[in-house]
Design a protein around this motif. Sequence first.
Motif, PDB file in Angstrom:
ATOM      1  N   CYS A 125      18.454  42.748  34.451  1.00 34.09           N
ATOM      2  CA  CYS A 125      18.881  43.452  35.668  1.00 34.09           C
ATOM      3  C   CYS A 125      20.290  44.030  35.550  1.00 34.09           C
ATOM      4  O   CYS A 125      20.591  45.058  36.127  1.00 34.09           O
ATOM      5  N   GLY A 126      21.162  43.360  34.818  1.00 32.60           N
ATOM      6  CA  GLY A 126      22.546  43.826  34.683  1.00 32.60           C
ATOM      7  C   GLY A 126      23.379  43.628  35.924  1.00 32.60           C
ATOM      8  O   GLY A 126      24.527  44.056  35.987  1.00 32.60           O
ATOM      9  N   CYS A 185      26.420  39.481  32.299  1.00 33.01           N
ATOM     10  CA  CYS A 185      26.454  40.809  32.930  1.00 33.01           C
ATOM     11  C   CYS A 185      27.514  40.922  34.016  1.00 33.01           C
ATOM     12  O   CYS A 185      28.080  41.998  34.207  1.00 33.01           O
ATOM     13  N   CYS A 205      18.978  38.024  37.755  1.00 39.43           N
ATOM     14  CA  CYS A 205      17.784  37.495  37.071  1.00 39.43           C
ATOM     15  C   CYS A 205      18.070  36.313  36.132  1.00 39.43           C
ATOM     16  O   CYS A 205      17.136  35.646  35.695  1.00 39.43           O
ATOM     17  N   LEU A 206      19.299  36.070  35.775  1.00 38.68           N
ATOM     18  CA  LEU A 206      19.738  34.980  34.889  1.00 38.68           C
ATOM     19  C   LEU A 206      19.309  35.169  33.431  1.00 38.68           C
ATOM     20  O   LEU A 206      19.470  34.259  32.613  1.00 38.68           O
ATOM     21  N   CYS A 219      20.647  36.714  31.200  1.00 41.50           N
ATOM     22  CA  CYS A 219      21.802  36.837  30.299  1.00 41.50           C
ATOM     23  C   CYS A 219      22.695  35.613  30.343  1.00 41.50           C
ATOM     24  O   CYS A 219      23.799  35.654  29.815  1.00 41.50           O
TER      25      CYS A 219
HETATM   26 FE1  FES Z   1      20.228  39.701  35.188  1.00 40.02          FE
HETATM   27 FE2  FES Z   1      22.577  39.134  33.983  1.00 40.02          FE
HETATM   28  S1  FES Z   1      21.079  40.563  33.396  1.00 40.02           S
HETATM   29  S2  FES Z   1      21.651  38.156  35.698  1.00 40.02           S
END
Ligand code: FES
Length: 256
Positions: free
Chosen positions: A222-223, A242, A227-228, A230
């Motif tokens: 998701c950046g 992110c 979403c966790l 990363c």
């Molecule tokens: Fe989704 Fe970091 S890319 S929380």
Amino acid sequence: MAKKVVVEGKVIGQHVLNITTKQIDVKAPEIAQSAVPGQFVNVQVSKRNSPLLRRPFGIASVNKETGIITMIYRILGDGTKILRDVCSGDEISIVGPLGKGFDLKAKKPLIVGGGLGLAPLLSLAEGMEGKKADVLMGGRCEDDMFWTDYFAPISNNVYVTTDDGSMGIKGTVMAVLPKLLAANKYDCVYVCGPEPMMKAVAAECMKQKIKCQVSLEKYMACGLGACLSCSCEGIGERIKVCTDGPVFWAEEVGEW
Ligand code: FES
């Protein structure tokens, strides 16, 4: 922190850098105005085709006057294969600027990069606020070292290593780094590249008591911190690359 926006960026052009790597220039004035070195953008390469998820790209260069941002990317999966075929005049949806950038306070900086990790470091070399950094870069072979053309005009000394010895010193950046640190009074090392390289550089900096910032590269869905995908071990807590990064002080990161 710079305000992130979603824009339809107009593609100005693409250039082939080697058989697997391209540069893409996109007009996105809102992002160019507020981006700082080390930040990234999330690009949706196609609304019609899969994959629909956005792909993160480090910002390699920003021209605030023209409003053009530059990304350098390796053609690896479906998303970058679609991006490879995007033409001048096409529009791509971009979210950015995202994440936290580099600390720019160093008086005598050394930049250390390998592979595509050199992309966000290029924006750092450009944005050092009047200072010129020394740069140590590593790659597999001479064909990977197109980066020297980007860094040489805006840097102080540029040192090159290649795995096969076809350009510069044979070996990895670690063949050069310990002596370089010992012989110069660098007050900060900035590193981005393959994980083993970043860990080795961070460990050497710790040994020689020199501050070190690492720009982590993680898969990002998701950046945006939602979403966790990363997340990794920070000191005492999970961190999200992110939104908490991608740039961290080396001692802030436990396992990455
Ligand atoms: Fe989704 Fe970091 S890319 S929380």
